[in-house]
Design a protein around this motif. Structure first.
Motif, PDB file in Angstrom:
ATOM      1  N   ARG A  60      38.355  32.002  34.165  1.00  0.00           N
ATOM      2  CA  ARG A  60      39.228  32.747  34.145  1.00  0.00           C
ATOM      3  C   ARG A  60      40.423  32.914  33.150  1.00  0.00           C
ATOM      4  O   ARG A  60      40.989  34.024  33.149  1.00  0.00           O
ATOM      5  CB  ARG A  60      40.252  31.645  35.413  1.00  0.00           C
ATOM      6  N   GLN A  61      40.273  32.012  32.441  1.00  0.00           N
ATOM      7  CA  GLN A  61      41.384  32.054  31.188  1.00  0.00           C
ATOM      8  C   GLN A  61      40.818  33.117  30.313  1.00  0.00           C
ATOM      9  O   GLN A  61      41.623  34.202  29.904  1.00  0.00           O
ATOM     10  CB  GLN A  61      41.503  30.728  30.410  1.00  0.00           C
ATOM     11  N   ARG A  62      39.560  33.263  30.178  1.00  0.00           N
ATOM     12  CA  ARG A  62      38.974  34.504  29.293  1.00  0.00           C
ATOM     13  C   ARG A  62      39.268  35.662  29.826  1.00  0.00           C
ATOM     14  O   ARG A  62      39.512  36.651  29.098  1.00  0.00           O
ATOM     15  CB  ARG A  62      37.413  34.120  29.233  1.00  0.00           C
ATOM     16  N   MET A  63      39.287  35.683  31.051  1.00  0.00           N
ATOM     17  CA  MET A  63      39.353  37.030  31.886  1.00  0.00           C
ATOM     18  C   MET A  63      40.942  37.409  32.163  1.00  0.00           C
ATOM     19  O   MET A  63      41.179  38.429  32.582  1.00  0.00           O
ATOM     20  CB  MET A  63      38.660  37.113  33.320  1.00  0.00           C
ATOM     21  N   VAL A  64      41.644  36.663  31.873  1.00  0.00           N
ATOM     22  CA  VAL A  64      43.261  36.483  31.846  1.00  0.00           C
ATOM     23  C   VAL A  64      43.570  37.205  33.303  1.00  0.00           C
ATOM     24  O   VAL A  64      44.612  37.765  33.469  1.00  0.00           O
ATOM     25  CB  VAL A  64      43.685  37.699  30.875  1.00  0.00           C
ATOM     26  N   TRP A  65      43.152  36.346  34.091  1.00  0.00           N
ATOM     27  CA  TRP A  65      43.424  36.436  35.481  1.00  0.00           C
ATOM     28  C   TRP A  65      44.337  35.460  35.935  1.00  0.00           C
ATOM     29  O   TRP A  65      44.565  34.383  35.417  1.00  0.00           O
ATOM     30  CB  TRP A  65      42.130  36.215  36.619  1.00  0.00           C
ATOM     31  N   LYS A  66      45.222  35.779  36.995  1.00  0.00           N
ATOM     32  CA  LYS A  66      46.407  34.777  37.187  1.00  0.00           C
ATOM     33  C   LYS A  66      46.234  33.968  38.565  1.00  0.00           C
ATOM     34  O   LYS A  66      46.839  33.151  38.922  1.00  0.00           O
ATOM     35  CB  LYS A  66      47.523  35.690  37.117  1.00  0.00           C
ATOM     36  N   PHE A  67      45.126  34.484  39.599  1.00  0.00           N
ATOM     37  CA  PHE A  67      45.276  34.383  40.706  1.00  0.00           C
ATOM     38  C   PHE A  67      44.916  32.643  40.912  1.00  0.00           C
ATOM     39  O   PHE A  67      44.129  32.171  40.076  1.00  0.00           O
ATOM     40  CB  PHE A  67      44.262  34.901  41.655  1.00  0.00           C
ATOM     41  N   ASP A  68      45.191  32.016  42.050  1.00  0.00           N
ATOM     42  CA  ASP A  68      44.755  30.700  42.309  1.00  0.00           C
ATOM     43  C   ASP A  68      43.178  30.816  42.519  1.00  0.00           C
ATOM     44  O   ASP A  68      42.683  31.361  43.356  1.00  0.00           O
ATOM     45  CB  ASP A  68      45.283  30.169  43.488  1.00  0.00           C
TER      46      ASP A  68
ATOM     47  N   VAL B  76      28.299  48.681  35.388  1.00  0.00           N
ATOM     48  CA  VAL B  76      29.705  47.838  35.533  1.00  0.00           C
ATOM     49  C   VAL B  76      29.610  46.490  34.302  1.00  0.00           C
ATOM     50  O   VAL B  76      28.288  45.991  34.523  1.00  0.00           O
ATOM     51  CB  VAL B  76      30.023  47.137  36.712  1.00  0.00           C
ATOM     52  N   ARG B  77      30.391  46.259  33.720  1.00  0.00           N
ATOM     53  CA  ARG B  77      30.406  45.288  32.767  1.00  0.00           C
ATOM     54  C   ARG B  77      31.484  44.188  32.938  1.00  0.00           C
ATOM     55  O   ARG B  77      32.465  44.823  33.400  1.00  0.00           O
ATOM     56  CB  ARG B  77      30.286  45.619  31.318  1.00  0.00           C
ATOM     57  N   LEU B  78      31.570  43.085  32.534  1.00  0.00           N
ATOM     58  CA  LEU B  78      32.756  42.276  32.402  1.00  0.00           C
ATOM     59  C   LEU B  78      34.071  43.261  31.526  1.00  0.00           C
ATOM     60  O   LEU B  78      33.404  43.970  30.558  1.00  0.00           O
ATOM     61  CB  LEU B  78      32.442  40.904  31.724  1.00  0.00           C
ATOM     62  N   HIS B  79      35.118  43.150  32.063  1.00  0.00           N
ATOM     63  CA  HIS B  79      36.111  44.047  31.294  1.00  0.00           C
ATOM     64  C   HIS B  79      36.131  43.732  29.878  1.00  0.00           C
ATOM     65  O   HIS B  79      36.530  44.860  29.157  1.00  0.00           O
ATOM     66  CB  HIS B  79      37.327  44.196  32.267  1.00  0.00           C
ATOM     67  N   ASP B  80      35.689  42.714  29.179  1.00  0.00           N
ATOM     68  CA  ASP B  80      35.967  42.415  27.955  1.00  0.00           C
ATOM     69  C   ASP B  80      34.621  42.358  27.063  1.00  0.00           C
ATOM     70  O   ASP B  80      34.676  42.298  25.995  1.00  0.00           O
ATOM     71  CB  ASP B  80      36.482  40.989  27.597  1.00  0.00           C
ATOM     72  N   GLU B  81      33.717  43.275  27.948  1.00  0.00           N
ATOM     73  CA  GLU B  81      32.412  43.174  27.080  1.00  0.00           C
ATOM     74  C   GLU B  81      32.233  44.922  27.128  1.00  0.00           C
ATOM     75  O   GLU B  81      31.221  45.287  26.455  1.00  0.00           O
ATOM     76  CB  GLU B  81      31.313  42.944  28.051  1.00  0.00           C
TER      77      GLU B  81
END
Length: 246
Positions: free
Chosen positions: A124-132, A228-233
């Motif tokens: 989650r930290q890598r993807m910079v997501w904020k949700f619970d 589709v790829r992970l958004h940081d890839e």
């Protein structure tokens, strides 16, 4: 290159005006289906599920966070998972934007996975997501919601998903479940969607639906999201950029 006809302004106007009637028909039909969804019967939740959260153990009631409605997204992330689901991640990229508004409209939105908390929080930290994002590792929640399956269920072909029982190999699958908590504190499962039921939650798809090439996907459903790829890839995959543009 799409092979659409090139026409006069008047013919273009008339064709698009005729199509608008179909768009309105779809909008009204979607409204009717949403109304029917709200009239579906509810299932009372009788188990005291406990989840591992960043604030410590919490029960299902605690995940409502003061709201009366709870949306759970079941993210495919089992214990010891050595993959990162691109489909779930694609959908998860859209959660934080919506959540800025949902939490002000009596809705709590929480992502739940079966893996222990420590296994997915770094992602989650890598993807910079904020949700619970919480873990159901110590409870039967995922199994009762029919998004996770035991080894025995898989061996016996006793796996029910999206209201269909058939043999499956995956231990974890995605989905959305919706709950309501009344004034007495009773909790009810009001709706669940599985498989392509998550499609409306992926805003990028609906932007693509407006374009000439649409989603530009081919093949059976399991391969539809191959682009589709992970958004940081994406930046690390220049060959994918070439494939998208030719």
């Amino acid at each position: 290159m799409p092979n659409n006809k090139i026409v006069s302004r008047e013919d273009w106007f008339q064709a698009h005006k005729a199509h608008l009637a179909r768009e309105k028909e779809l909008t009204r039909f979607r409204d009717r289906v949403a109304a029917e969804r709200r009239e579906l019967p509810w299932l009372k939740i009788r188990k005291d599920y406990v989840f591992e959260t960043e604030q410590g153990p919490k029960k299902l009631a605690d995940l409502f966070g003061g709201a009366s409605q709870l949306i759970v997204y079941h993210f495919m992330f089992g214990p010891g998972a050595d993959y990162r689901c691109e489909g779930c991640s694609f959908l998860a990229d859209h959660i934080d934007g919506a959540n800025q508004h949902l939490k002000h409209h009596d809705v709590s939105l929480v992502v739940i996975s079966r893996a222990p908390l420590a296994e997915f929080l770094p992602y989650r930290q890598r993807m910079v997501w904020k949700f619970d994002w919480v873990s159901s590792y110590t409870s039967d929640f995922n199994f009762d919601m029919q998004v996770s399956f035991t080894d025995k269920q898989i061996a016996d072909g006793d796996t029910t998903y999206n209201f269909e029982q058939r043999a499956r190999k995956s231990k974890d699958l995605p989905g959305t479940s919706v709950f309501y908590r009344d004034e007495k504190g009773d909790i009810f499962l009001t709706f669940m969607s599985r498989s392509r039921g998550g499609d409306p939650l992926i805003g990028a798809y609906h932007y693509l639906d407006l374009t000439p090439k649409g989603r530009n996907e081919t093949g059976p459903y399991h391969s539809l999201m191959d682009w589709v790829r992970l958004h940081d890839e994406y930046a690390d995959r220049p060959e994918m950029q070439d494939a998208c543009c030719h």
